[in-house]
Design a protein around this motif. Structure first.
Motif, PDB file in Angstrom:
ATOM      1  N   LEU A 136       0.815  -1.219   0.000  1.00 47.34           N
ATOM      2  CA  LEU A 136       0.000   0.000   0.000  1.00 47.34           C
ATOM      3  C   LEU A 136       0.848   1.268   0.000  1.00 47.34           C
ATOM      4  CD1 LEU A 136      -2.923  -0.994   2.385  1.00 47.34           C
ATOM      5  CD2 LEU A 136      -2.955  -0.830  -0.110  1.00 47.34           C
ATOM      6  N   LYS A 137       2.094   1.184   0.398  1.00 44.47           N
ATOM      7  CA  LYS A 137       2.983   2.350   0.363  1.00 44.47           C
ATOM      8  C   LYS A 137       3.169   2.868  -1.058  1.00 44.47           C
ATOM      9  CE  LYS A 137       5.754   1.483   4.491  1.00 44.47           C
ATOM     10  NZ  LYS A 137       7.101   1.122   4.986  1.00 44.47           N
ATOM     11  N   ASN A 138       2.856   2.050  -2.059  1.00 48.55           N
ATOM     12  CA  ASN A 138       3.006   2.441  -3.457  1.00 48.55           C
ATOM     13  C   ASN A 138       1.838   3.275  -3.974  1.00 48.55           C
ATOM     14  OD1 ASN A 138       5.488   1.011  -4.000  1.00 48.55           O
ATOM     15  ND2 ASN A 138       4.293  -0.853  -3.779  1.00 48.55           N
ATOM     16  N   PHE A 139       0.811   3.495  -3.146  1.00 44.93           N
ATOM     17  CA  PHE A 139      -0.381   4.254  -3.545  1.00 44.93           C
ATOM     18  C   PHE A 139      -0.483   5.535  -2.726  1.00 44.93           C
ATOM     19  CE2 PHE A 139      -2.161   1.106  -6.290  1.00 44.93           C
ATOM     20  CZ  PHE A 139      -1.704  -0.097  -5.793  1.00 44.93           C
ATOM     21  N   PRO A 140      -1.171   6.561  -3.263  1.00 40.82           N
ATOM     22  CA  PRO A 140      -1.365   7.789  -2.496  1.00 40.82           C
ATOM     23  C   PRO A 140      -2.103   7.497  -1.186  1.00 40.82           C
ATOM     24  CG  PRO A 140      -2.015   8.103  -4.791  1.00 40.82           C
ATOM     25  CD  PRO A 140      -1.756   6.641  -4.608  1.00 40.82           C
ATOM     26  N   PRO A 141      -1.674   8.120  -0.072  1.00 40.86           N
ATOM     27  CA  PRO A 141      -2.249   7.806   1.227  1.00 40.86           C
ATOM     28  C   PRO A 141      -3.731   8.161   1.376  1.00 40.86           C
ATOM     29  CG  PRO A 141      -0.738   9.652   1.390  1.00 40.86           C
ATOM     30  CD  PRO A 141      -0.614   9.101   0.014  1.00 40.86           C
ATOM     31  N   GLY A 142      -4.257   9.059   0.578  1.00 42.01           N
ATOM     32  CA  GLY A 142      -5.672   9.434   0.668  1.00 42.01           C
ATOM     33  C   GLY A 142      -6.588   8.582  -0.186  1.00 42.01           C
ATOM     34  N   MET A 143      -6.031   7.626  -0.927  1.00 42.25           N
ATOM     35  CA  MET A 143      -6.840   6.799  -1.821  1.00 42.25           C
ATOM     36  C   MET A 143      -7.711   5.834  -1.021  1.00 42.25           C
ATOM     37  SD  MET A 143      -5.573   4.294  -4.902  1.00 42.25           S
ATOM     38  CE  MET A 143      -5.000   5.622  -5.941  1.00 42.25           C
ATOM     39  N   GLN A 144      -8.939   5.680  -1.424  1.00 41.00           N
ATOM     40  CA  GLN A 144      -9.859   4.762  -0.750  1.00 41.00           C
ATOM     41  C   GLN A 144      -9.491   3.312  -1.035  1.00 41.00           C
ATOM     42  OE1 GLN A 144     -13.890   5.863  -1.177  1.00 41.00           O
ATOM     43  NE2 GLN A 144     -14.685   4.034  -0.200  1.00 41.00           N
ATOM     44  N   VAL A 145      -9.681   2.451  -0.045  1.00 41.28           N
ATOM     45  CA  VAL A 145      -9.420   1.017  -0.176  1.00 41.28           C
ATOM     46  C   VAL A 145     -10.756   0.290  -0.112  1.00 41.28           C
ATOM     47  CG1 VAL A 145      -8.257  -0.987   0.820  1.00 41.28           C
ATOM     48  CG2 VAL A 145      -7.163   1.258   0.908  1.00 41.28           C
ATOM     49  N   VAL A 146     -10.996  -0.640  -1.034  1.00 44.34           N
ATOM     50  CA  VAL A 146     -12.275  -1.350  -1.098  1.00 44.34           C
ATOM     51  C   VAL A 146     -12.063  -2.854  -1.160  1.00 44.34           C
ATOM     52  CG1 VAL A 146     -13.428   0.574  -2.257  1.00 44.34           C
ATOM     53  CG2 VAL A 146     -12.379  -1.202  -3.622  1.00 44.34           C
ATOM     54  N   VAL A 147     -13.105  -3.610  -0.828  1.00 48.11           N
ATOM     55  CA  VAL A 147     -13.120  -5.062  -0.997  1.00 48.11           C
ATOM     56  C   VAL A 147     -14.364  -5.422  -1.798  1.00 48.11           C
ATOM     57  CG1 VAL A 147     -11.847  -5.546   1.119  1.00 48.11           C
ATOM     58  CG2 VAL A 147     -14.323  -5.430   1.188  1.00 48.11           C
ATOM     59  N   LYS A 148     -14.315  -6.503  -2.492  1.00 46.74           N
ATOM     60  CA  LYS A 148     -15.478  -6.947  -3.257  1.00 46.74           C
ATOM     61  C   LYS A 148     -16.574  -7.410  -2.312  1.00 46.74           C
ATOM     62  CE  LYS A 148     -14.003  -8.302  -7.791  1.00 46.74           C
ATOM     63  NZ  LYS A 148     -15.002  -7.875  -8.720  1.00 46.74           N
ATOM     64  N   GLY A 149     -17.800  -7.062  -2.589  1.00 48.08           N
ATOM     65  CA  GLY A 149     -18.931  -7.564  -1.825  1.00 48.08           C
ATOM     66  C   GLY A 149     -19.496  -8.820  -2.493  1.00 48.08           C
ATOM     67  N   TYR A 150     -19.849  -9.810  -1.683  1.00 47.97           N
ATOM     68  CA  TYR A 150     -20.475 -11.014  -2.222  1.00 47.97           C
ATOM     69  C   TYR A 150     -21.251 -11.682  -1.111  1.00 47.97           C
ATOM     70  CZ  TYR A 150     -21.248 -14.876  -5.414  1.00 47.97           C
ATOM     71  OH  TYR A 150     -21.827 -15.803  -6.217  1.00 47.97           O
ATOM     72  N   GLU A 151     -21.508 -12.944  -1.172  1.00 48.21           N
ATOM     73  CA  GLU A 151     -22.346 -13.660  -0.212  1.00 48.21           C
ATOM     74  C   GLU A 151     -21.875 -13.508   1.232  1.00 48.21           C
ATOM     75  OE1 GLU A 151     -25.202 -15.586  -0.737  1.00 48.21           O
ATOM     76  OE2 GLU A 151     -25.277 -14.951  -2.811  1.00 48.21           O
ATOM     77  N   GLY A 152     -20.984 -14.343   1.691  1.00 46.99           N
ATOM     78  CA  GLY A 152     -20.537 -14.268   3.079  1.00 46.99           C
ATOM     79  C   GLY A 152     -19.165 -14.879   3.237  1.00 46.99           C
ATOM     80  N   GLY A 153     -18.676 -14.865   4.464  1.00 47.03           N
ATOM     81  CA  GLY A 153     -17.364 -15.422   4.744  1.00 47.03           C
ATOM     82  C   GLY A 153     -16.245 -14.466   4.371  1.00 47.03           C
ATOM     83  N   TYR A 154     -15.041 -14.940   4.569  1.00 48.85           N
ATOM     84  CA  TYR A 154     -13.850 -14.134   4.322  1.00 48.85           C
ATOM     85  C   TYR A 154     -12.836 -14.938   3.529  1.00 48.85           C
ATOM     86  CZ  TYR A 154     -15.891 -11.532   8.176  1.00 48.85           C
ATOM     87  OH  TYR A 154     -16.752 -10.855   8.980  1.00 48.85           O
ATOM     88  N   ASN A 155     -12.031 -14.240   2.742  1.00 46.76           N
ATOM     89  CA  ASN A 155     -10.930 -14.853   2.007  1.00 46.76           C
ATOM     90  C   ASN A 155      -9.643 -14.123   2.331  1.00 46.76           C
ATOM     91  OD1 ASN A 155     -12.366 -16.818   0.521  1.00 46.76           O
ATOM     92  ND2 ASN A 155     -13.012 -15.272  -0.945  1.00 46.76           N
ATOM     93  N   ASP A 156      -8.513 -14.830   2.251  1.00 49.23           N
ATOM     94  CA  ASP A 156      -7.222 -14.172   2.375  1.00 49.23           C
ATOM     95  C   ASP A 156      -7.042 -13.224   1.200  1.00 49.23           C
ATOM     96  OD1 ASP A 156      -6.330 -15.591   4.679  1.00 49.23           O
ATOM     97  OD2 ASP A 156      -5.882 -17.313   3.395  1.00 49.23           O
ATOM     98  N   ILE A 157      -6.397 -12.124   1.434  1.00 44.20           N
ATOM     99  CA  ILE A 157      -6.091 -11.188   0.347  1.00 44.20           C
ATOM    100  C   ILE A 157      -4.910 -11.741  -0.428  1.00 44.20           C
ATOM    101  CG2 ILE A 157      -5.219  -8.890  -0.219  1.00 44.20           C
ATOM    102  CD1 ILE A 157      -6.717  -7.912   2.313  1.00 44.20           C
ATOM    103  N   ASP A 158      -5.103 -11.914  -1.728  1.00 47.57           N
ATOM    104  CA  ASP A 158      -3.987 -12.362  -2.552  1.00 47.57           C
ATOM    105  C   ASP A 158      -3.838 -11.529  -3.820  1.00 47.57           C
ATOM    106  OD1 ASP A 158      -6.103 -13.332  -4.062  1.00 47.57           O
ATOM    107  OD2 ASP A 158      -5.597 -15.438  -3.793  1.00 47.57           O
ATOM    108  N   LYS A 159      -4.658 -10.486  -3.943  1.00 47.74           N
ATOM    109  CA  LYS A 159      -4.566  -9.591  -5.099  1.00 47.74           C
ATOM    110  C   LYS A 159      -4.770  -8.155  -4.640  1.00 47.74           C
ATOM    111  CE  LYS A 159      -6.520 -13.093  -8.013  1.00 47.74           C
ATOM    112  NZ  LYS A 159      -7.782 -13.683  -8.286  1.00 47.74           N
ATOM    113  N   ILE A 160      -3.936  -7.264  -5.140  1.00 45.81           N
ATOM    114  CA  ILE A 160      -4.070  -5.838  -4.868  1.00 45.81           C
ATOM    115  C   ILE A 160      -3.872  -5.123  -6.191  1.00 45.81           C
ATOM    116  CG2 ILE A 160      -3.125  -3.836  -3.656  1.00 45.81           C
ATOM    117  CD1 ILE A 160      -2.052  -5.788  -1.542  1.00 45.81           C
TER     118      ILE A 160
END
Length: 76
Positions: A10-34
């Protein structure tokens, strides 16, 4: 992905940029893509959709998308 790895990426992006996750059914997944995406805020009203929508680069605001896949999922 660990917090350390996420912070370093995340240090490679502007600090004020919004961070989002995909919405879907339920549960959680490990982050493996940015990746950087372009989005329109508050575009979706259905509960099963994420609040924001994908946009063409010139039409939306930049955001960082964190996503992952369910590596335990069995093929249909």
């Amino acid at each position: 992905m660990t917090i350390h790895e996420l912070i370093e990426t995340l240090k490679n992006f502007p600090p004020g940029m919004q961070v989002v996750v995909k919405g879907y059914e339920g549960g959680y997944n490990d982050i493996d893509k940015i990746k950087q995406v372009s989005m329109i805020l508050n575009a979706n009203e259905k509960w099963w959709d994420g609040a924001h929508a994908e946009a063409k680069e010139e039409a939306g605001i930049p955001a960082v998308l964190l996503s992952g896949e369910n590596k335990n999922a069995k093929p249909d």
